[in-house]
Design an enzyme around this catalytic site. Sequence first.
Site, PDB file in Angstrom:
ATOM      1  CD  GLU A 160      -3.117  -0.856   2.158  1.00  0.00           C
ATOM      2  OE1 GLU A 160      -2.984   0.007   3.033  1.00  0.00           O
ATOM      3  OE2 GLU A 160      -4.138  -1.541   2.044  1.00  0.00           O
ATOM      4  CD  GLU A 374      -4.193  -5.714   3.688  1.00  0.00           C
ATOM      5  OE1 GLU A 374      -5.014  -4.899   4.146  1.00  0.00           O
ATOM      6  OE2 GLU A 374      -2.958  -5.598   3.812  1.00  0.00           O
TER       7      GLU A 374
HETATM    8  C1  BGP Z   1      -4.648  -1.999   5.206  1.00  0.00           C
HETATM    9  C2  BGP Z   1      -3.342  -2.462   5.756  1.00  0.00           C
HETATM   10  C3  BGP Z   1      -3.440  -3.497   6.817  1.00  0.00           C
HETATM   11  C4  BGP Z   1      -4.664  -3.417   7.701  1.00  0.00           C
HETATM   12  C5  BGP Z   1      -5.920  -3.081   6.918  1.00  0.00           C
HETATM   13  C6  BGP Z   1      -7.117  -2.760   7.771  1.00  0.00           C
HETATM   14  O1  BGP Z   1      -4.521  -0.661   4.874  1.00  0.00           O
HETATM   15  O2  BGP Z   1      -2.514  -2.972   4.768  1.00  0.00           O
HETATM   16  O3  BGP Z   1      -2.234  -3.461   7.506  1.00  0.00           O
HETATM   17  O4  BGP Z   1      -4.468  -2.699   8.831  1.00  0.00           O
HETATM   18  O5  BGP Z   1      -5.734  -2.004   6.037  1.00  0.00           O
HETATM   19  O6  BGP Z   1      -7.050  -1.445   8.200  1.00  0.00           O
HETATM   20  P1  BGP Z   1      -7.451  -1.003   9.637  1.00  0.00           P
HETATM   21  O7  BGP Z   1      -6.652  -1.853  10.543  1.00  0.00           O
HETATM   22  O8  BGP Z   1      -7.111   0.445   9.727  1.00  0.00           O
HETATM   23  O9  BGP Z   1      -8.907  -1.235   9.747  1.00  0.00           O
END
Ligand code: BGP
Length: 467
Positions: A160, A374
């Site tokens: 990301e 993801e």
């Molecule tokens: C993405 C990241 C992850 C994870 C996910 C969920 O941006 O790659 O590391 O954290 O989002 O986000 P959050 O934990 O802020 O809900």
Amino acid sequence: MLKKLPKDFIMGGATAAYQCEGSTDVDGKGQVAWDQFLVEKGRYSANPASDFYNQYAVDIALCKKFKIDSIRMSISWSRIFPNGYGEINHKGVEYYHKVFAECKKQGVIPFVTLHHFDTPKSLFDDGDFLNRKNIDYFVDYAKFCFEEFTEVYYWSTFNEIYPVASNQYLLGSFPPEVQFDIAKTVTCLHNMMYAHARAVNVFKEGNYAGEIGVVHSLETKYPASESLKDRHAAALDDALSIKFLLDATYFGYYSPETMELVNEILAANSQTVEIDEEDFIEMKKASNRNDFLGINNYGSHWVKAYDGESKLHYNTTGEKGTQVYQIKGIGERIVREDLPKTDWDWIIYPKGLYDLLIRIKNEYPNYNKIFITENGLGYKDEFEEGIIMDDARIDYVRQHFNSIADACEEGVNVAGYFIWSLMDVFSWVNGYTKRYGLFYIDFETQKRYPKESAYWYKFVSETKTII
Ligand code: BGP
């Protein structure tokens, strides 16, 4: 009729080193900016997180048991090079060899990211990816990993790039908490894309066995209305957060259309950025060498024209309806009252993923293959005597699987899916109440409990049928 996923589709679970390992100060690990930042904020700690540092064998065994083909994980750069470069910490190297050996033993494929929000602190303090010297250190670290970890077949350079740049320099939700600095945001985006290209070229020219790609956060931007102004605002948001990255990845330069929009955003904030044309040599070389694109996708955005000063409130508490997102020179991301949202105000719109996949196939035909690296639902799971009925998560993932199946029907090559997250982990700015895992973790005892979604996921993995 129930839809099906492709026969060889990889079903995985995603994690990130800093969010699951814990043990942030053992066995010679160097610091990252988050260590101090979380102490200063005093909200929660990255220790013990999911204690993956000690429990990795338990989690990998759970993968096998629940037919999870692959674990997406990251290597912590500062476990290997505590200062980011120079002296190697052999205990860190050994640790990852042990994790990969366990994967091999259980038949679980490691899908490894080199950098997931955790630049070693010494380099971070020295400007992170705004400092060109740190690009060299990243490429050296990448090369070290390619040489050392021959057990790994799938490599992603970065996780990301857009959220790294925007959370650090636009929204200020990540350290160093700089807000509304578009020039730093664009510079960081470009430097990381250049670093990615150089790592890809090292990998391909070194003839290492395996595949390499990058993981982008890509969430479709729709205009809030059909008015010209709103359509332009959506185009601006799209240019900075999607086109800039995909142009860099698959063209090796930025198209004039993308640059015009990005320059318009910079100009509205009285800023400029100079990009060294020389960088495009490496970037063009790398643009046809990406074996795959990783896509992280949680929702979509609707963008409205906005003329005021930048204003933000990032919902980190799960108190629904508190999010504000208005950026000068870009636009306002609005709340769609008619669409479902998570407690953290993320709009749930699975068709956004379908539209994104079709768009990539049309606009970047050299994408090769896609992994959804993801996707998942952050949720306040209820734990009742070891039972976690997370139907909302099942429903969320099911709808996204259907979008993927539809895109595959239209000829998009999607090769796999990694649910975020494999087990509950700690969330960067939301702490421990925002759970995503297939496996519930009691963070006190570190005991793992399969949620209802884990059983459902297993069925889909075995049958490739989306029930
Ligand atoms: C993405 C990241 C992850 C994870 C996910 C969920 O941006 O790659 O590391 O954290 O989002 O986000 P959050 O934990 O802020 O809900």
